[in-house]
Design a protein around this motif. Sequence first.
Motif, PDB file in Angstrom:
ATOM      1  N   ILE A   4      84.647  61.598  46.189  1.00  0.00           N
ATOM      2  CA  ILE A   4      83.384  61.430  45.545  1.00  0.00           C
ATOM      3  C   ILE A   4      82.250  61.726  44.972  1.00  0.00           C
ATOM      4  O   ILE A   4      81.913  62.612  45.427  1.00  0.00           O
ATOM      5  CB  ILE A   4      82.207  59.793  45.954  1.00  0.00           C
ATOM      6  CG1 ILE A   4      83.241  58.712  46.609  1.00  0.00           C
ATOM      7  CG2 ILE A   4      81.574  59.503  45.566  1.00  0.00           C
ATOM      8  CD1 ILE A   4      83.820  58.012  45.884  1.00  0.00           C
ATOM      9  N   SER A   5      82.138  61.343  43.745  1.00  0.00           N
ATOM     10  CA  SER A   5      81.443  62.902  42.500  1.00  0.00           C
ATOM     11  C   SER A   5      80.312  62.936  43.443  1.00  0.00           C
ATOM     12  O   SER A   5      79.137  63.779  43.195  1.00  0.00           O
ATOM     13  CB  SER A   5      80.992  62.258  41.332  1.00  0.00           C
ATOM     14  OG  SER A   5      80.331  61.241  40.807  1.00  0.00           O
ATOM     15  N   SER A   6      79.368  61.954  43.794  1.00  0.00           N
ATOM     16  CA  SER A   6      77.947  62.356  44.387  1.00  0.00           C
ATOM     17  C   SER A   6      77.701  63.499  46.269  1.00  0.00           C
ATOM     18  O   SER A   6      79.106  63.093  46.696  1.00  0.00           O
ATOM     19  CB  SER A   6      77.201  60.554  45.213  1.00  0.00           C
ATOM     20  OG  SER A   6      76.296  60.706  46.066  1.00  0.00           O
ATOM     21  N   SER A   7      77.284  63.853  45.609  1.00  0.00           N
ATOM     22  CA  SER A   7      77.178  64.946  46.933  1.00  0.00           C
ATOM     23  C   SER A   7      75.409  65.174  47.283  1.00  0.00           C
ATOM     24  O   SER A   7      75.169  65.654  47.819  1.00  0.00           O
ATOM     25  CB  SER A   7      77.622  66.631  46.219  1.00  0.00           C
ATOM     26  OG  SER A   7      77.267  67.108  44.998  1.00  0.00           O
ATOM     27  N   ASP A  82      80.677  52.207  42.815  1.00  0.00           N
ATOM     28  CA  ASP A  82      81.495  52.446  43.994  1.00  0.00           C
ATOM     29  C   ASP A  82      82.768  51.493  44.217  1.00  0.00           C
ATOM     30  O   ASP A  82      82.031  50.695  44.867  1.00  0.00           O
ATOM     31  CB  ASP A  82      81.384  53.088  44.871  1.00  0.00           C
ATOM     32  CG  ASP A  82      82.870  54.324  45.335  1.00  0.00           C
ATOM     33  OD1 ASP A  82      83.386  54.701  44.753  1.00  0.00           O
ATOM     34  OD2 ASP A  82      82.900  53.909  47.088  1.00  0.00           O
ATOM     35  N   GLU A  83      83.665  50.776  43.776  1.00  0.00           N
ATOM     36  CA  GLU A  83      85.016  50.819  44.948  1.00  0.00           C
ATOM     37  C   GLU A  83      85.098  50.025  45.601  1.00  0.00           C
ATOM     38  O   GLU A  83      85.664  49.127  46.560  1.00  0.00           O
ATOM     39  CB  GLU A  83      86.226  50.220  43.912  1.00  0.00           C
ATOM     40  CG  GLU A  83      86.623  51.513  43.706  1.00  0.00           C
ATOM     41  CD  GLU A  83      88.077  51.983  42.689  1.00  0.00           C
ATOM     42  OE1 GLU A  83      89.374  52.366  43.499  1.00  0.00           O
ATOM     43  OE2 GLU A  83      87.970  51.782  41.788  1.00  0.00           O
ATOM     44  N   HIS A  84      84.881  51.048  46.547  1.00  0.00           N
ATOM     45  CA  HIS A  84      84.953  50.669  47.849  1.00  0.00           C
ATOM     46  C   HIS A  84      83.670  51.291  49.173  1.00  0.00           C
ATOM     47  O   HIS A  84      84.397  50.328  49.961  1.00  0.00           O
ATOM     48  CB  HIS A  84      86.360  52.379  48.221  1.00  0.00           C
ATOM     49  CG  HIS A  84      87.279  53.168  47.523  1.00  0.00           C
ATOM     50  ND1 HIS A  84      88.042  52.516  47.555  1.00  0.00           N
ATOM     51  CD2 HIS A  84      87.036  54.032  46.418  1.00  0.00           C
ATOM     52  CE1 HIS A  84      88.753  52.636  47.553  1.00  0.00           C
ATOM     53  NE2 HIS A  84      88.937  54.091  46.122  1.00  0.00           N
ATOM     54  N   CYS A 117      74.323  56.764  61.324  1.00  0.00           N
ATOM     55  CA  CYS A 117      74.718  55.169  61.256  1.00  0.00           C
ATOM     56  C   CYS A 117      75.149  54.690  59.099  1.00  0.00           C
ATOM     57  O   CYS A 117      76.317  55.413  59.360  1.00  0.00           O
ATOM     58  CB  CYS A 117      73.940  53.879  61.325  1.00  0.00           C
ATOM     59  SG  CYS A 117      74.969  52.499  61.463  1.00  0.00           S
ATOM     60  N   TYR A 118      74.213  55.199  58.783  1.00  0.00           N
ATOM     61  CA  TYR A 118      74.193  55.817  57.561  1.00  0.00           C
ATOM     62  C   TYR A 118      75.322  56.700  56.955  1.00  0.00           C
ATOM     63  O   TYR A 118      76.328  56.523  56.013  1.00  0.00           O
ATOM     64  CB  TYR A 118      73.318  55.971  56.398  1.00  0.00           C
ATOM     65  CG  TYR A 118      73.075  55.768  54.805  1.00  0.00           C
ATOM     66  CD1 TYR A 118      73.299  54.970  54.424  1.00  0.00           C
ATOM     67  CD2 TYR A 118      73.624  57.452  54.105  1.00  0.00           C
ATOM     68  CE1 TYR A 118      73.879  55.336  52.823  1.00  0.00           C
ATOM     69  CE2 TYR A 118      74.321  57.173  53.166  1.00  0.00           C
ATOM     70  CZ  TYR A 118      73.916  56.289  52.586  1.00  0.00           C
ATOM     71  OH  TYR A 118      74.366  56.476  50.549  1.00  0.00           O
ATOM     72  N   HIS A 125      83.849  54.673  55.548  1.00  0.00           N
ATOM     73  CA  HIS A 125      83.841  54.124  54.250  1.00  0.00           C
ATOM     74  C   HIS A 125      84.982  54.472  53.084  1.00  0.00           C
ATOM     75  O   HIS A 125      85.610  54.497  52.571  1.00  0.00           O
ATOM     76  CB  HIS A 125      83.240  53.031  53.545  1.00  0.00           C
ATOM     77  CG  HIS A 125      82.728  51.872  54.354  1.00  0.00           C
ATOM     78  ND1 HIS A 125      83.262  50.338  54.506  1.00  0.00           N
ATOM     79  CD2 HIS A 125      81.726  51.402  55.383  1.00  0.00           C
ATOM     80  CE1 HIS A 125      83.389  49.956  55.366  1.00  0.00           C
ATOM     81  NE2 HIS A 125      82.189  50.335  55.663  1.00  0.00           N
ATOM     82  N   LEU A 126      84.944  55.725  53.231  1.00  0.00           N
ATOM     83  CA  LEU A 126      84.949  56.473  51.603  1.00  0.00           C
ATOM     84  C   LEU A 126      85.810  57.391  52.152  1.00  0.00           C
ATOM     85  O   LEU A 126      86.767  57.594  51.337  1.00  0.00           O
ATOM     86  CB  LEU A 126      84.068  57.495  50.470  1.00  0.00           C
ATOM     87  CG  LEU A 126      82.581  56.406  50.738  1.00  0.00           C
ATOM     88  CD1 LEU A 126      81.202  57.679  49.998  1.00  0.00           C
ATOM     89  CD2 LEU A 126      82.839  55.553  49.125  1.00  0.00           C
TER      90      LEU A 126
END
Length: 129
Positions: A4-7, A82-84, A117-118, A125-126
């Motif tokens: 994922i491009s999100s860092s 995001d699809e996932h 938890c987050y 999930h990713l």
Amino acid sequence: MNTISSSWWYGVALFPLVAVATLLSDFGSRTFILVSSSGGDPNVATGIASFVLAVVSFWGGILVALVVFACLLADIRALGDDEHWSPSIAWSLGGLVHLGAAVFSPLLLASVPLLTCYLYRRRDHLERS
């Protein structure tokens, strides 16, 4: 494994620093009060050092909590399409509680598990995708 491009999650992972800063601030405040209210000759250097520790760690904790909150919001927004896994905006409440925990330390009992938890769910999930 999907990348994922999100860092932004790196900023969210800083959340334990707020707990450390809160503990240091409490320690500095208690030491300052103890030194300044002692019956004998007060140790001025200890009083000044504990005051500086309390102030710097308090404001440092608030700054880190703001960074965590902003990064959490940015990560939720980045993963929104995001699809996932598309996290709910309700996760941001954990960051808001964590921001309050920088001032009122008992809130750490709620915010630390929420942010943990987050990050766990995000990784779970990713990574599966």
